[in-house]
Design a protein around this motif. Sequence first.
Motif, PDB file in Angstrom:
ATOM      1  N   TRP A  65       0.024  -2.097  -8.089  1.00 44.84           N
ATOM      2  CA  TRP A  65      -0.754  -0.887  -8.365  1.00 44.84           C
ATOM      3  C   TRP A  65       0.121   0.316  -8.035  1.00 44.84           C
ATOM      4  N   LYS A  66       0.241   1.250  -8.971  1.00 48.81           N
ATOM      5  CA  LYS A  66       1.094   2.416  -8.776  1.00 48.81           C
ATOM      6  C   LYS A  66       0.265   3.688  -8.701  1.00 48.81           C
ATOM      7  N   GLU A  67       0.944   4.777  -8.486  1.00 52.21           N
ATOM      8  CA  GLU A  67       0.270   6.075  -8.346  1.00 52.21           C
ATOM      9  C   GLU A  67      -0.533   6.426  -9.595  1.00 52.21           C
ATOM     10  N   ALA A 114      -7.758   1.737  -5.215  1.00 56.47           N
ATOM     11  CA  ALA A 114      -7.311   3.087  -4.870  1.00 56.47           C
ATOM     12  C   ALA A 114      -8.485   3.840  -4.264  1.00 56.47           C
ATOM     13  N   PHE A 115      -8.170   4.764  -3.371  1.00 59.64           N
ATOM     14  CA  PHE A 115      -9.201   5.559  -2.703  1.00 59.64           C
ATOM     15  C   PHE A 115      -8.695   6.983  -2.596  1.00 59.64           C
ATOM     16  N   ILE A 132      -4.576   7.255  -1.764  1.00 57.66           N
ATOM     17  CA  ILE A 132      -3.905   6.007  -1.394  1.00 57.66           C
ATOM     18  C   ILE A 132      -4.240   4.901  -2.392  1.00 57.66           C
ATOM     19  N   TRP A 133      -3.344   3.937  -2.493  1.00 57.91           N
ATOM     20  CA  TRP A 133      -3.545   2.823  -3.419  1.00 57.91           C
ATOM     21  C   TRP A 133      -2.808   1.596  -2.880  1.00 57.91           C
ATOM     22  N   GLY A 134      -3.184   0.431  -3.397  1.00 61.57           N
ATOM     23  CA  GLY A 134      -2.545  -0.785  -2.926  1.00 61.57           C
ATOM     24  C   GLY A 134      -2.916  -2.001  -3.750  1.00 61.57           C
ATOM     25  N   THR A 145       0.857  -1.180   0.000  1.00 61.60           N
ATOM     26  CA  THR A 145       0.000   0.000   0.000  1.00 61.60           C
ATOM     27  C   THR A 145       0.894   1.230   0.000  1.00 61.60           C
ATOM     28  N   ALA A 146       0.404   2.306  -0.581  1.00 63.06           N
ATOM     29  CA  ALA A 146       1.200   3.527  -0.671  1.00 63.06           C
ATOM     30  C   ALA A 146       0.260   4.713  -0.811  1.00 63.06           C
ATOM     31  N   GLY A 147       0.851   5.911  -0.837  1.00 67.68           N
ATOM     32  CA  GLY A 147       0.058   7.116  -1.009  1.00 67.68           C
ATOM     33  C   GLY A 147       0.252   8.090   0.135  1.00 67.68           C
ATOM     34  N   THR A 148      -0.587   9.114   0.165  1.00 67.63           N
ATOM     35  CA  THR A 148      -0.454  10.158   1.173  1.00 67.63           C
ATOM     36  C   THR A 148      -1.826  10.528   1.735  1.00 67.63           C
ATOM     37  N   VAL A 149      -1.809  10.987   2.989  1.00 62.69           N
ATOM     38  CA  VAL A 149      -3.004  11.559   3.610  1.00 62.69           C
ATOM     39  C   VAL A 149      -2.586  12.816   4.359  1.00 62.69           C
ATOM     40  N   GLN A 150      -3.499  13.757   4.448  1.00 60.48           N
ATOM     41  CA  GLN A 150      -3.243  14.970   5.212  1.00 60.48           C
ATOM     42  C   GLN A 150      -3.515  14.714   6.691  1.00 60.48           C
ATOM     43  N   PRO A 151      -2.929  15.535   7.582  1.00 63.58           N
ATOM     44  CA  PRO A 151      -3.156  15.366   9.019  1.00 63.58           C
ATOM     45  C   PRO A 151      -4.646  15.309   9.357  1.00 63.58           C
ATOM     46  N   GLY A 152      -4.996  14.334  10.161  1.00 68.79           N
ATOM     47  CA  GLY A 152      -6.385  14.138  10.534  1.00 68.79           C
ATOM     48  C   GLY A 152      -7.040  12.992   9.801  1.00 68.79           C
ATOM     49  N   PHE A 153      -6.409  12.553   8.694  1.00 72.97           N
ATOM     50  CA  PHE A 153      -6.988  11.474   7.889  1.00 72.97           C
ATOM     51  C   PHE A 153      -6.143  10.193   7.945  1.00 72.97           C
TER      52      PHE A 153
END
Length: 432
Positions: free
Chosen positions: A89-91, A63-64, A76-78, A32-40
């Motif tokens: 699965w990539k970006e 992906a979500f 995010i993705w995985g 799994t990979a990706g980014t989330v902002q603070p709080g998520f």
Amino acid sequence: MAFMKSAILVCVTAVLTVYLPQLWTKTRPIITAGTVQPGFEPVAKLFRENFEQGVEFPTGGSAFSVYYKGSKVVDIWGGYADSEAGRPWKEDTMSVFFSTTKGMAALCMLVLVDKGLLDLDKTVASYWPEFAQNGKDNVTVCMLLNHQAGLSYTSENITLAHLEDQDALGEVLARSPPAWEPGTAHGYHSMTFGLYASQLLRRADPKHRTLGQFFKEEIAQPFDIDFHIGLPLESFHRVARITGDAGNMVLALLYGLTTGPVNRHVLWAMVSRETDISKVIESSGDTMESSIHLRPETLALEQPSAFGVGTARAVAKVYGILANGGRTNQGQRLLSNDVIKKITSEAEADGSLDRTVGTETVLSLGYFVGEFQGSPQFGHPGGGSVQGLTDTRRQLGISYLSSYHPLFSLTDDPRFMSLQEATYKCIDNLEP
């Protein structure tokens, strides 16, 4: 006794079909990979747990993405874009969005409305005179977008060859009579909505573009939306391989008969003479064959009802802009807020059953309208439980995309539902 042996054999085969591929790929590492902002952060944590605990399927990838108040807060993705080849699965991985494509098609039509090039109250025939054949002369643009035109299936089968010839396709659509008196009922135009919309758009657009061309030039390119209605051949290497069990009718029946009322209702609709689903399937010809989504030359064709290809990020961004009053945070305008408000303000839940699927649906200007946790939503789901939706009250745009098609209905897939619930919980914690 022979019947019992056959029944047991069918059940064993069904179980093996579901679980053997998962056992075969269980040794693959979870990615799994990706980014989330603070709080998520809880959303990303749950996304990985879904892979670890078998909620997500090891023979596919997902992906979500979430936009909140105009900004990307979850991306995010995985899993695997191709589990057989071990391709993660990539970006930039894309997949087929199936009926979620109709949400993008509807957006194109509303952009025309916003520009004053299309009037919801005028007849379709006022833009497309040939459409007036066989009792369709009084069908309004609004009826067509609300799935009330009686055109859920065509009298002549639509084929891939028709998709290659827009003029010939237009002639077939224009000749087809409505299945019911337009305006008196509604029925999900599952495979025809985008086709009729594109033909109408060609007449209303001063440049006479197809819907796919219009989407590319007016939406995708200006707003950096990685979604395609007519996928360029050179981009096919980014498309995830569709897998799963949704195409196995035996498994679908076994699952549907042992789960919630929605699935049983849908299964009833599939075999009932009181719905039009069998005619929809028959009239869709080879455009509904499962293998077509594995071929680049097919996805290159424009079928704005079902062949859209893109990323979850792209669809979430579109719905995020709509949730943000139709503008980006940089002030770029996609759609006026007045037109956006019409989608929910003019939606009518009259309690009648959808003529196509036999369940209650609320369709407004090309979108399904509903709610989640008391908040109104509109958007469009697609096969395989893919999703694209907006919540204007919470200023949320959400999309879920997967290459694995399970047996869940569009309303009870735990993969998406768990992520949506976690997202709303994060919003509740952030907002006073």
